[in-house]
Design an enzyme around this catalytic site. Structure first.
Site, PDB file in Angstrom:
ATOM      1  CB  CYS A 125      -0.916   0.006   1.226  1.00 26.60           C
ATOM      2  SG  CYS A 125      -2.122  -1.328   1.251  1.00 26.60           S
ATOM      3  NE  ARG A 130       7.867   0.359   1.759  1.00 26.59           N
ATOM      4  CZ  ARG A 130       8.545   1.439   2.128  1.00 26.59           C
ATOM      5  NH1 ARG A 130       9.519   1.913   1.371  1.00 26.59           N
ATOM      6  NH2 ARG A 130       8.275   2.047   3.274  1.00 26.59           N
TER       7      ARG A 130
END
Length: 429
Positions: free
Chosen positions: A56, A58
């Site tokens: 979420c 990276r």
């Protein structure tokens, strides 16, 4: 061979960009294969290994390459092409870290120092899944395998030796905190969880502790949804039934792996009317987002994305700063260990060349000694001659180098002499 980490994260890119470059689980293997097969060429930096970490917060590509500058350009072009982005849209948000910096970054990420939730432990599991996926896709070689095995060891050491996870405010608890701000106690609220993954499981545990009126799990796989629901005394439903039932719920927490939004503007407009404008609280933890951005414009609908929750979880950060310093000290020691290993790997081709040359020089000497012995010559004399000839041949290159130093500066001659003296003195101890 060098290490390179290319990526973007919650510190460098907004959610609107992160969701566009995210890789779904079903994309990883094919993408790694494309990188290793297509970019394993001189003009692309000779990338021979690759691993993709997509969460979420990276998207990062780790690789082993001969030329990191060329590899960086090739990976940026690959990422832009795969995700239908212009380079001008992508590169302002990316970072590229080579060798020691790439190692330090991987260790920091796994230890929770680079997370939106400082000290969170979920990232280690996500990195282990990425490592397994890369292994199955044949993207791992000596460099990345060694890097990630040491990464997991460092993460364990940091969490064991420090209190980096203490006082941590998780995304799940932050979602509950925001829901409390809107509704107060949650005893009269109906909660819907969309998805059945690890994040939804964590959120269900936190909301269950608030004793809401009801909890429901909506998932594409009904069996998986029912299994999770049974753990919390919740009910389950098919995701396909969501449009007709979404108006029943006061709180919606969504986190799926869908590439497209599953909660749209039209769906929520109908739900608001059916609810007679009673407020709906939505937490969208998915990247790409599960909820269309336009939904947040509706009156009586309160949408919080993962970046919104990131502002809430910053509380408690000050209390963890001492642990951060301790963690970074551990990471620095382990980075130096890995750097020494990298440097030793750089010497391998030279060592192999020296061994090959020594074998080549010894072959005729050994052949002469065997011939003398087989012809009935004196064995001791043959062995003595063998030793003399081998020593002379093996030292010849070094002696020649020491004698022919006219082209070297005085400092270079002194350095060369010192290196030889130090080497032979240490061998005598």
């Amino acid at each position: 061979m060098h290490l390179l980490a290319l990526g973007l994260n919650h510190n460098t890119a907004p959610l609107a960009i992160r969701e566009r470059v995210a890789f779904g689980p079903d994309e990883i293997a094919e993408s790694i294969d494309k990188i290793v097969s297509r970019l394993n060429a001189e003009e692309s930096g000779c990338i021979s290994e690759a691993l993709i970490l997509s969460t979420c917060n990276r998207t990062e590509i780790y690789c082993a390459a001969e030329d990191t500058d060329l590899a960086q350009g090739a990976l940026e072009a690959f990422l832009a092409e795969e995700k239908n982005l212009k380079l001008s849209e992508l590169t302002p948000h990316t970072y590229a870290l080579a060798d020691e910096e790439a190692v330090r970054h991987a260790f920091s990420v796994a230890s929770g120092l680079d997370s939106m939730v400082l000290g969170e432990t979920q990232i280690v599991g996500q990195m282990k899944k990425a490592e397994k996926a890369a292994r199955r896709a044949h993207g791992l070689g000596l460099m990345l395998n060694t890097l990630f095995q040491r990464t997991f060891t460092v993460a364990k050491e940091v969490r064991t030796a420090t209190e980096i996870g203490a006082h941590s405010v998780s995304m799940a608890s932050a979602a509950v905190r925001l829901a409390n701000r809107l509704f107060g106690e949650l005893g009269e609220q109906r909660v819907l969880f969309v998805g059945a993954g690890e994040m939804i499981e964590l959120c269900a545990a936190h909301f269950s502790a608030q004793h809401p009126l009801s909890m429901t799990i909506a998932n594409r796989s009904l069996d998986k949804g029912e299994a999770l629901a049974s753990r919390f005394g919740a009910s389950s439903m098919k995701l396909a039934d969501l449009p007709g039932r979404i108006a029943e719920f006061d709180i919606i927490v969504s986190c799926t792996a869908s590439a497209l939004p599953i909660i749209g503007l039209g769906m929520m407009e109908r739900a608001v009317k059916q609810r007679l404008h009673r407020p709906i609280f939505i937490v969208d933890l998915a990247v790409p987002r599960d909820v269309e951005a336009e939904v947040s414009r509706l009156d009586d609908v309160y949408v919080y994305t993962i970046d919104d929750l990131g502002q809430v979880v910053q509380s408690g950060k000050a209390e963890r700063q001492a642990a951060v310093s301790e963690s970074r000290a551990i990471i620095e020691m382990r980075v130096q260990d890995f750097t020494h290993w990298l440097q030793s790997r750089e010497a391998v081709p030279t060592i192999e060349m020296m061994i090959s040359r020594a074998r080549h020089m010894s072959e005729p000497v050994l052949a002469r000694a065997k011939h003398v012995i087989h012809s009935g010559g004196d064995v001791d004399e043959a062995l003595e001659r063998l030793t003399h000839d081998l020593v002379k041949k093996l030292l010849h290159d070094n002696l020649t180098l020491l004698k022919n130093t006219e082209a070297l500066s005085e400092a270079e001659r002194e350095h060369l002499s010192t290196c030889f003296k130090r080497f032979y003195l240490e061998r005598r101890r």
